[in-house]
Design a protein around this motif. Structure first.
Motif, PDB file in Angstrom:
ATOM      1  N   GLY A  47     -48.366 -10.629 -81.965  1.00  0.00           N
ATOM      2  CA  GLY A  47     -49.662 -10.034 -81.629  1.00  0.00           C
ATOM      3  C   GLY A  47     -49.774  -9.686 -80.158  1.00  0.00           C
ATOM      4  O   GLY A  47     -50.297  -8.639 -79.786  1.00  0.00           O
ATOM      5  N   LEU A  56     -54.048 -17.959 -81.167  1.00  0.00           N
ATOM      6  CA  LEU A  56     -53.463 -18.263 -82.470  1.00  0.00           C
ATOM      7  C   LEU A  56     -52.336 -19.273 -82.389  1.00  0.00           C
ATOM      8  O   LEU A  56     -52.199 -20.131 -83.269  1.00  0.00           O
ATOM      9  CB  LEU A  56     -52.960 -16.963 -83.119  1.00  0.00           C
ATOM     10  N   GLY A  57     -51.531 -19.229 -81.349  1.00  0.00           N
ATOM     11  CA  GLY A  57     -50.408 -20.154 -81.299  1.00  0.00           C
ATOM     12  C   GLY A  57     -49.834 -20.413 -79.935  1.00  0.00           C
ATOM     13  O   GLY A  57     -49.568 -21.552 -79.562  1.00  0.00           O
ATOM     14  N   CYS A  61     -47.014 -20.039 -86.352  1.00  0.00           N
ATOM     15  CA  CYS A  61     -48.121 -19.685 -85.454  1.00  0.00           C
ATOM     16  C   CYS A  61     -47.593 -19.048 -84.167  1.00  0.00           C
ATOM     17  O   CYS A  61     -48.144 -18.065 -83.680  1.00  0.00           O
ATOM     18  CB  CYS A  61     -48.946 -20.924 -85.116  1.00  0.00           C
ATOM     19  N   CYS A 117     -58.951 -20.987 -84.668  1.00  0.00           N
ATOM     20  CA  CYS A 117     -57.522 -21.101 -85.000  1.00  0.00           C
ATOM     21  C   CYS A 117     -56.990 -22.527 -84.942  1.00  0.00           C
ATOM     22  O   CYS A 117     -55.804 -22.754 -85.222  1.00  0.00           O
ATOM     23  CB  CYS A 117     -56.696 -20.225 -84.060  1.00  0.00           C
ATOM     24  N   ALA A 169     -56.985 -13.028 -78.476  1.00  0.00           N
ATOM     25  CA  ALA A 169     -57.070 -13.618 -79.809  1.00  0.00           C
ATOM     26  C   ALA A 169     -55.686 -14.037 -80.299  1.00  0.00           C
ATOM     27  O   ALA A 169     -55.520 -15.115 -80.890  1.00  0.00           O
ATOM     28  CB  ALA A 169     -57.705 -12.635 -80.785  1.00  0.00           C
ATOM     29  N   SER A 170     -54.680 -13.217 -80.035  1.00  0.00           N
ATOM     30  CA  SER A 170     -53.311 -13.558 -80.428  1.00  0.00           C
ATOM     31  C   SER A 170     -52.808 -14.778 -79.665  1.00  0.00           C
ATOM     32  O   SER A 170     -52.119 -15.640 -80.222  1.00  0.00           O
ATOM     33  CB  SER A 170     -52.381 -12.362 -80.161  1.00  0.00           C
ATOM     34  N   ALA A 177     -61.831 -17.831 -80.624  1.00  0.00           N
ATOM     35  CA  ALA A 177     -60.547 -17.845 -81.330  1.00  0.00           C
ATOM     36  C   ALA A 177     -59.857 -19.199 -81.213  1.00  0.00           C
ATOM     37  O   ALA A 177     -59.191 -19.648 -82.153  1.00  0.00           O
ATOM     38  CB  ALA A 177     -59.642 -16.739 -80.783  1.00  0.00           C
ATOM     39  N   THR A 178     -60.001 -19.855 -80.067  1.00  0.00           N
ATOM     40  CA  THR A 178     -59.397 -21.176 -79.895  1.00  0.00           C
ATOM     41  C   THR A 178     -59.948 -22.165 -80.906  1.00  0.00           C
ATOM     42  O   THR A 178     -59.211 -22.942 -81.514  1.00  0.00           O
ATOM     43  CB  THR A 178     -59.655 -21.694 -78.464  1.00  0.00           C
ATOM     44  N   LEU A 198     -46.207 -15.467 -84.896  1.00  0.00           N
ATOM     45  CA  LEU A 198     -47.316 -14.535 -85.128  1.00  0.00           C
ATOM     46  C   LEU A 198     -48.061 -14.243 -83.826  1.00  0.00           C
ATOM     47  O   LEU A 198     -48.446 -13.105 -83.552  1.00  0.00           O
ATOM     48  CB  LEU A 198     -48.280 -15.111 -86.165  1.00  0.00           C
ATOM     49  N   SER A 199     -48.252 -15.289 -83.029  1.00  0.00           N
ATOM     50  CA  SER A 199     -48.956 -15.138 -81.751  1.00  0.00           C
ATOM     51  C   SER A 199     -48.190 -14.219 -80.811  1.00  0.00           C
ATOM     52  O   SER A 199     -48.760 -13.293 -80.206  1.00  0.00           O
ATOM     53  CB  SER A 199     -49.151 -16.511 -81.105  1.00  0.00           C
ATOM     54  N   LEU A 232     -54.837 -23.926 -87.917  1.00  0.00           N
ATOM     55  CA  LEU A 232     -53.699 -23.150 -88.400  1.00  0.00           C
ATOM     56  C   LEU A 232     -52.334 -23.809 -88.193  1.00  0.00           C
ATOM     57  O   LEU A 232     -51.480 -23.736 -89.078  1.00  0.00           O
ATOM     58  CB  LEU A 232     -53.711 -21.757 -87.776  1.00  0.00           C
TER      59      LEU A 232
END
Length: 522
Positions: free
Chosen positions: A395, A428-429, A388, A376, A424-425, A372-373, A391-392, A379
């Motif tokens: 999640g 994401l950010g 990001c 993403c 994963a979340s 995921a790193t 959203l992170s 993004l």
């Protein structure tokens, strides 16, 4: 701690280092003078240098997670955690060290205390003595620490080993990314900067895999000792790498810097444009002899840079304070939403509902974290930094609720999916973005102070989670109830970040980010 992100020159730097470091600005290939070759400058030798430099971040991630899988075996709760364990090859050493949850929390968290110390010492040392010598010195701690851990008959030596490993890790995650940024081509720094975080996640994954097979009898000691082998290889490699050419220029060794850069870029590379960029961004005085080694430059490029300000000056000035508040809010959210509860304690946490699959699930979460790193990475530049982050955090908050419900309802599949969604979340950010914000929220004169505030808070928050998570979890009766707290923190963090953090994507200046006039016009 959630590890270091994106390999920026100011990442995880100490207070002194961040104030002193002046890496050359990133120059777009499109803006290079006509007639200049547009080679990437990526040679096998450069790849070797990056590999050696990222062995430090690998060990940072490894030590962060090394006690996760074997916790129950180390503390005498169990003799093995999986049916795939082999035979005991270390029968001459004590099988385990009796510890309660608070003692084990101390052994785990003292690593982050060492990391904080190492990060503060590494900055001024690398500025004075060079990046290469700083990395070599850190390697000695990374060799001694794991050896002490693996041979420890009791808590004191085990804790000392963890402390030494933390000092070494804290130092390498400061100096390693700086070294990489200073040897990589200007237009490829983002590419090579990613290697730092990737190697942190690889270290986490490797420690979890070894823990799955060696968490039995006295074999857990091999998990701790394995890191010293990597440190020895890294130290050997450091005797084959040159000093950072930018550090050489800063210390009036421009002839040697040209020789080193030519070796890194290749014998047919034209390095004049890159050295000219350095000469324009480094304010150290140039002797007449050294000046003859540099290409000529226009007078307007020789303007002096604004003086850096201290941490105290930055936080007292209302012009810079909003940037510090925003960065600190993101750093607190990064740690207090609970990522290290999974990295450091997931096996013991999940044993109650997954007695035979907890270690395997931990490996899966490490794989998801790594993948995921990488996936993403683009993004933040595409949908924005704040988007990001929000959203992170959303999640992570949802994952915490699902994880708490999975424990409460004894739903194995739900708990497993919640763990995977959590990491994963984070990737994401909330993992990478906080480390790139200081350079976008504060001007060049305050970016060091802003990053230092954020990094200090990050280390302290990591220590708090590592130290108190086992005790809080036990006080609540286990069963994942602590994740209701993490869910609440995620909700509060999202609201705070929404209020204090402006979007930086597409903004050309700090004043544009904050929607204000240039201070020089006030």
């Amino acid at each position: 701690m959630a590890p270091l992100k994106w390999g920026l020159p100011c990442e995880l730097s100490s207070i002194s280092q961040l104030r002193q470091h002046r890496g050359p600005p990133i120059v777009s290939v499109r803006n290079m003078p006509s007639g200049q070759p547009r080679k990437l400058g990526i040679t096998p030798y450069l790849v070797f240098l990056v590999l050696i430099a990222t062995l430090g971040p690998f060990q940072f991630g490894y030590h962060l997670a090394e006690l996760n899988a074997p916790q129950a075996v180390i503390t005498c709760e169990k003799k093995r955690i999986s049916t795939n364990a082999g035979t005991n090859a270390l029968q001459h050493l004590p099988q385990c060290i009796s510890m309660n949850s608070s003692q084990f929390g101390l052994v785990s968290s003292i690593y982050t205390l060492g990391g904080f110390i190492g990060s503060l010492l590494a900055g001024p040392f690398s500025s004075k003595s060079g990046r290469r010598l700083a990395l070599r010195a850190a390697s000695l701690f990374l060799i001694a620490g794991p050896l002490a851990e693996s041979l420890a008959p009791g808590i004191p030596l085990l804790a000392l080993g963890r402390l030494l490993s933390g000092v070494g890790s804290g130092a390498v995650v400061v100096v390693g990314p700086i070294y990489i940024s200073e040897v990589a081509p200007l237009h490829s720094r983002g590419l090579f900067g990613v290697c730092t975080q990737v190697m942190v996640n690889v270290g986490i994954l490797v420690s979890q895999v070894l823990g799955y097979f060696w968490s039995h009898d006295s074999m857990w000691r091999l998990i701790l000792a394995a890191a010293s082998i990597v440190a020895v290889l890294g130290l050997a490699g450091l005797f084959m790498v040159p000093e950072s050419p930018i550090w050489l220029v800063k210390n009036h060794q421009r002839g040697q810097a040209r020789h080193v850069l030519k070796r890194i870029r290749g014998s047919d590379a034209d390095i004049d444009a890159e050295i000219e960029t350095w000469s324009n961004s480094i304010t150290a005085p140039i002797s007449s002899e050294e000046e003859s080694l540099l290409p000529s430059s226009n007078d307007e490029n020789q303007t002096s840079k604004q003086e850096s300000i201290t941490m105290l000056q930055a936080v007292q000035d209302p012009y810079y304070r909003p940037a510090i508040v925003a960065v600190v809010a993101c750093m607190l959210a990064q740690q207090f939403t609970g990522i290290n509860s999974l990295i450091m304690y997931s096996v013991s946490l999940l044993q109650s509902i997954l007695p035979t699959g907890a270690a395997l699930l931990t490996i899966m979460t490490s794989v998801i974290n790594l993948v995921a790193t990488v996936v993403c990475m683009p993004l933040p530049d595409r949908i924005g930094r704040r988007t990001c982050l929000l959203l992170s955090i959303s999640g992570i908050g949802c994952s915490s609720v699902l994880l708490a419900l999975g424990f409460a309802l004894n739903q194995k599949i739900l708990s497993a999916m919640a763990c995977l969604l959590f990491v994963a979340s984070f990737a994401l950010g909330l993992g990478p973005v906080p480390f790139i914000l200081p350079s976008e929220l504060a001007g060049p004169e305050a970016v060091g102070a802003t990053q230092s505030w954020g990094q200090a808070i990050n280390w302290m928050a990591t220590f708090v989670v590592a130290q108190f998570f086992p005790m809080v979890n036990d006080a609540l009766g286990g069963q994942g109830k602590v994740y209701w707290i993490f869910a609440a923190i995620a909700a509060i963090s999202g609201l705070v970040i929404y209020r204090v953090l402006p979007e930086t994507k597409g903004k050309s200046s700090v004043d544009e980010v904050w929607g204000r006039m240039d201070r020089r016009q006030d």
